[in-house]
Design a protein around this motif. Structure first.
Motif, PDB file in Angstrom:
ATOM      1  N   SER A  32       1.061  -0.841  -0.186  1.00  0.00           N
ATOM      2  CA  SER A  32       0.258   0.137  -0.471  1.00  0.00           C
ATOM      3  C   SER A  32       0.835   0.611  -0.002  1.00  0.00           C
ATOM      4  CB  SER A  32      -0.900   0.175   1.235  1.00  0.00           C
ATOM      5  OG  SER A  32      -0.233   0.377   2.385  1.00  0.00           O
ATOM      6  N   GLU A  33       0.600   2.180  -0.853  1.00  0.00           N
ATOM      7  CA  GLU A  33       1.335   3.816  -0.198  1.00  0.00           C
ATOM      8  C   GLU A  33       0.243   4.701   0.360  1.00  0.00           C
ATOM      9  OE1 GLU A  33       1.141   7.564  -3.720  1.00  0.00           O
ATOM     10  OE2 GLU A  33       0.966   5.882  -4.061  1.00  0.00           O
ATOM     11  N   THR A  34       1.403   5.473   1.066  1.00  0.00           N
ATOM     12  CA  THR A  34       1.263   6.000   2.837  1.00  0.00           C
ATOM     13  C   THR A  34       1.100   7.263   2.191  1.00  0.00           C
ATOM     14  OG1 THR A  34       2.479   4.475   3.442  1.00  0.00           O
ATOM     15  CG2 THR A  34       2.303   6.747   4.394  1.00  0.00           C
ATOM     16  N   VAL A  35       0.533   8.186   2.163  1.00  0.00           N
ATOM     17  CA  VAL A  35       0.220   9.333   1.873  1.00  0.00           C
ATOM     18  C   VAL A  35       0.620  10.129   3.459  1.00  0.00           C
ATOM     19  CG1 VAL A  35      -0.859  11.836   0.996  1.00  0.00           C
ATOM     20  CG2 VAL A  35      -0.881   9.082  -0.401  1.00  0.00           C
ATOM     21  N   SER A  36       1.634  11.312   3.545  1.00  0.00           N
ATOM     22  CA  SER A  36       1.319  11.763   5.240  1.00  0.00           C
ATOM     23  C   SER A  36       1.652  13.333   4.987  1.00  0.00           C
ATOM     24  CB  SER A  36       2.595  11.077   5.679  1.00  0.00           C
ATOM     25  OG  SER A  36       3.524  11.158   5.172  1.00  0.00           O
ATOM     26  N   PHE A  37       1.406  13.478   6.217  1.00  0.00           N
ATOM     27  CA  PHE A  37       1.911  15.168   6.204  1.00  0.00           C
ATOM     28  C   PHE A  37       2.084  15.718   6.737  1.00  0.00           C
ATOM     29  CE2 PHE A  37       0.200  19.893   6.978  1.00  0.00           C
ATOM     30  CZ  PHE A  37       1.027  20.377   5.957  1.00  0.00           C
ATOM     31  N   PRO A  38       3.668  16.345   6.882  1.00  0.00           N
ATOM     32  CA  PRO A  38       3.771  16.361   8.917  1.00  0.00           C
ATOM     33  C   PRO A  38       3.681  17.187   9.349  1.00  0.00           C
ATOM     34  CG  PRO A  38       5.324  17.224   6.258  1.00  0.00           C
ATOM     35  CD  PRO A  38       4.300  16.691   6.175  1.00  0.00           C
ATOM     36  N   TYR A  39       2.354  17.962   9.125  1.00  0.00           N
ATOM     37  CA  TYR A  39       2.351  18.953  10.467  1.00  0.00           C
ATOM     38  C   TYR A  39       0.612  18.731  10.712  1.00  0.00           C
ATOM     39  CZ  TYR A  39       6.460  21.654   7.817  1.00  0.00           C
ATOM     40  OH  TYR A  39       7.498  21.444   7.388  1.00  0.00           O
ATOM     41  N   SER A  40       0.213  19.405  12.223  1.00  0.00           N
ATOM     42  CA  SER A  40      -1.056  19.493  12.783  1.00  0.00           C
ATOM     43  C   SER A  40      -1.846  20.205  11.921  1.00  0.00           C
ATOM     44  CB  SER A  40      -0.832  20.128  14.497  1.00  0.00           C
ATOM     45  OG  SER A  40      -2.050  20.234  14.605  1.00  0.00           O
ATOM     46  N   VAL A  44      -3.202  23.376   9.643  1.00  0.00           N
ATOM     47  CA  VAL A  44      -4.039  23.357   7.975  1.00  0.00           C
ATOM     48  C   VAL A  44      -3.761  21.909   7.894  1.00  0.00           C
ATOM     49  CG1 VAL A  44      -1.793  22.912   6.400  1.00  0.00           C
ATOM     50  CG2 VAL A  44      -3.664  24.498   5.843  1.00  0.00           C
ATOM     51  N   ASP A  45      -5.359  21.605   7.349  1.00  0.00           N
ATOM     52  CA  ASP A  45      -5.830  20.357   7.361  1.00  0.00           C
ATOM     53  C   ASP A  45      -6.335  20.639   6.437  1.00  0.00           C
ATOM     54  OD1 ASP A  45      -7.346  17.989   7.647  1.00  0.00           O
ATOM     55  OD2 ASP A  45      -8.945  18.860   8.968  1.00  0.00           O
ATOM     56  N   VAL A  46      -5.831  19.920   5.628  1.00  0.00           N
ATOM     57  CA  VAL A  46      -5.312  18.965   3.707  1.00  0.00           C
ATOM     58  C   VAL A  46      -6.073  18.294   4.102  1.00  0.00           C
ATOM     59  CG1 VAL A  46      -2.783  19.800   3.940  1.00  0.00           C
ATOM     60  CG2 VAL A  46      -3.243  17.363   4.868  1.00  0.00           C
ATOM     61  N   GLU A  47      -7.117  17.826   4.292  1.00  0.00           N
ATOM     62  CA  GLU A  47      -7.748  16.445   3.709  1.00  0.00           C
ATOM     63  C   GLU A  47      -9.687  17.347   3.842  1.00  0.00           C
ATOM     64  OE1 GLU A  47      -8.014  13.504   7.624  1.00  0.00           O
ATOM     65  OE2 GLU A  47      -6.725  12.666   5.822  1.00  0.00           O
ATOM     66  N   ARG A  48      -8.896  18.844   4.205  1.00  0.00           N
ATOM     67  CA  ARG A  48     -10.370  19.870   3.653  1.00  0.00           C
ATOM     68  C   ARG A  48     -10.385  19.978   2.796  1.00  0.00           C
ATOM     69  NH1 ARG A  48     -12.947  17.461   8.152  1.00  0.00           N
ATOM     70  NH2 ARG A  48     -12.424  18.701  10.488  1.00  0.00           N
ATOM     71  N   PHE A  49     -11.068  20.740   2.223  1.00  0.00           N
ATOM     72  CA  PHE A  49     -12.102  21.109   0.417  1.00  0.00           C
ATOM     73  C   PHE A  49     -11.467  22.569   0.655  1.00  0.00           C
ATOM     74  CE2 PHE A  49     -16.046  18.277   0.503  1.00  0.00           C
ATOM     75  CZ  PHE A  49     -15.921  17.885  -0.987  1.00  0.00           C
ATOM     76  N   SER A  50     -10.796  23.224  -0.290  1.00  0.00           N
ATOM     77  CA  SER A  50      -9.518  24.063   0.263  1.00  0.00           C
ATOM     78  C   SER A  50     -10.706  25.726   0.506  1.00  0.00           C
ATOM     79  CB  SER A  50      -8.718  24.607  -1.351  1.00  0.00           C
ATOM     80  OG  SER A  50      -9.729  24.455  -2.418  1.00  0.00           O
ATOM     81  N   GLN A  54     -17.231  25.289   0.365  1.00  0.00           N
ATOM     82  CA  GLN A  54     -17.929  23.816   0.205  1.00  0.00           C
ATOM     83  C   GLN A  54     -17.515  22.738   1.552  1.00  0.00           C
ATOM     84  OE1 GLN A  54     -15.467  22.974  -3.392  1.00  0.00           O
ATOM     85  NE2 GLN A  54     -16.796  23.172  -4.678  1.00  0.00           N
ATOM     86  N   GLU A  55     -17.004  23.077   2.641  1.00  0.00           N
ATOM     87  CA  GLU A  55     -16.645  22.340   3.398  1.00  0.00           C
ATOM     88  C   GLU A  55     -17.707  22.702   4.221  1.00  0.00           C
ATOM     89  OE1 GLU A  55     -15.321  20.061   5.774  1.00  0.00           O
ATOM     90  OE2 GLU A  55     -14.407  20.211   4.671  1.00  0.00           O
ATOM     91  N   PRO A  56     -18.243  21.424   4.974  1.00  0.00           N
ATOM     92  CA  PRO A  56     -19.432  22.184   5.878  1.00  0.00           C
ATOM     93  C   PRO A  56     -19.175  22.152   7.628  1.00  0.00           C
ATOM     94  CG  PRO A  56     -19.757  19.233   4.917  1.00  0.00           C
ATOM     95  CD  PRO A  56     -17.691  20.277   3.644  1.00  0.00           C
ATOM     96  N   MET A  57     -17.847  21.119   7.262  1.00  0.00           N
ATOM     97  CA  MET A  57     -16.935  21.733   9.137  1.00  0.00           C
ATOM     98  C   MET A  57     -16.454  22.900   9.250  1.00  0.00           C
ATOM     99  SD  MET A  57     -17.107  19.083  10.349  1.00  0.00           S
ATOM    100  CE  MET A  57     -16.499  19.379  12.355  1.00  0.00           C
ATOM    101  N   SER A  58     -16.287  24.365   8.142  1.00  0.00           N
ATOM    102  CA  SER A  58     -15.936  25.643   8.610  1.00  0.00           C
ATOM    103  C   SER A  58     -17.084  26.763   8.949  1.00  0.00           C
ATOM    104  CB  SER A  58     -16.104  25.990   6.748  1.00  0.00           C
ATOM    105  OG  SER A  58     -17.520  25.591   6.092  1.00  0.00           O
ATOM    106  N   ARG A  59     -18.947  25.111   9.240  1.00  0.00           N
ATOM    107  CA  ARG A  59     -19.480  26.028   9.650  1.00  0.00           C
ATOM    108  C   ARG A  59     -19.377  26.399  11.271  1.00  0.00           C
ATOM    109  NH1 ARG A  59     -22.717  22.401   6.178  1.00  0.00           N
ATOM    110  NH2 ARG A  59     -22.797  23.796   4.239  1.00  0.00           N
ATOM    111  N   VAL A  60     -18.641  25.059  11.937  1.00  0.00           N
ATOM    112  CA  VAL A  60     -18.341  24.825  13.755  1.00  0.00           C
ATOM    113  C   VAL A  60     -17.139  25.468  13.252  1.00  0.00           C
ATOM    114  CG1 VAL A  60     -19.580  23.685  13.758  1.00  0.00           C
ATOM    115  CG2 VAL A  60     -17.808  23.435  12.791  1.00  0.00           C
TER     116      VAL A  60
END
Length: 84
Positions: A32-40, A44-50, A54-60
């Motif tokens: 399997s291929e690993t994708v990682s982001f070395p910062y908390s 910045v949450d790189v799994e969110r829509f830019s 479009q990002e539902p969690m931006s409302r909170v």
């Protein structure tokens, strides 16, 4: 300027709450291929829509850039962009 408004202890506890602990062990599959982001994700949450529209969690306050903690308190000062 310091962007976070939490104390060091509060910031550490929030980081522990939001960390993807043991992900490497849980999803360690052969070939399997690993994708990682070395910062908390608190930086910045790189799994969110830019686009926060479009990002539902931006409302909170937890869009691409988290402005609120998991409990809803202010995490950081308002971010502004500087155009060059």
């Amino acid at each position: 300027m310091v962007q976070f408004v939490l104390t060091d202890g509060e910031l550490q506890r929030e980081q522990q709450k939001l960390a993807d602990a043991y992900t490497d062990e849980l999803f360690n599959f052969p070939n399997s291929e690993t994708v990682s982001f070395p910062y908390s994700r608190l930086l910045v949450d790189v799994e969110r829509f830019s686009d926060d529209e479009q990002e539902p969690m931006s409302r909170v306050g937890m869009g691409r850039f988290y402005m609120k903690t998991s409990g809803g308190q202010q995490l950081r000062r308002t971010l502004t962009s500087v155009e060059t």
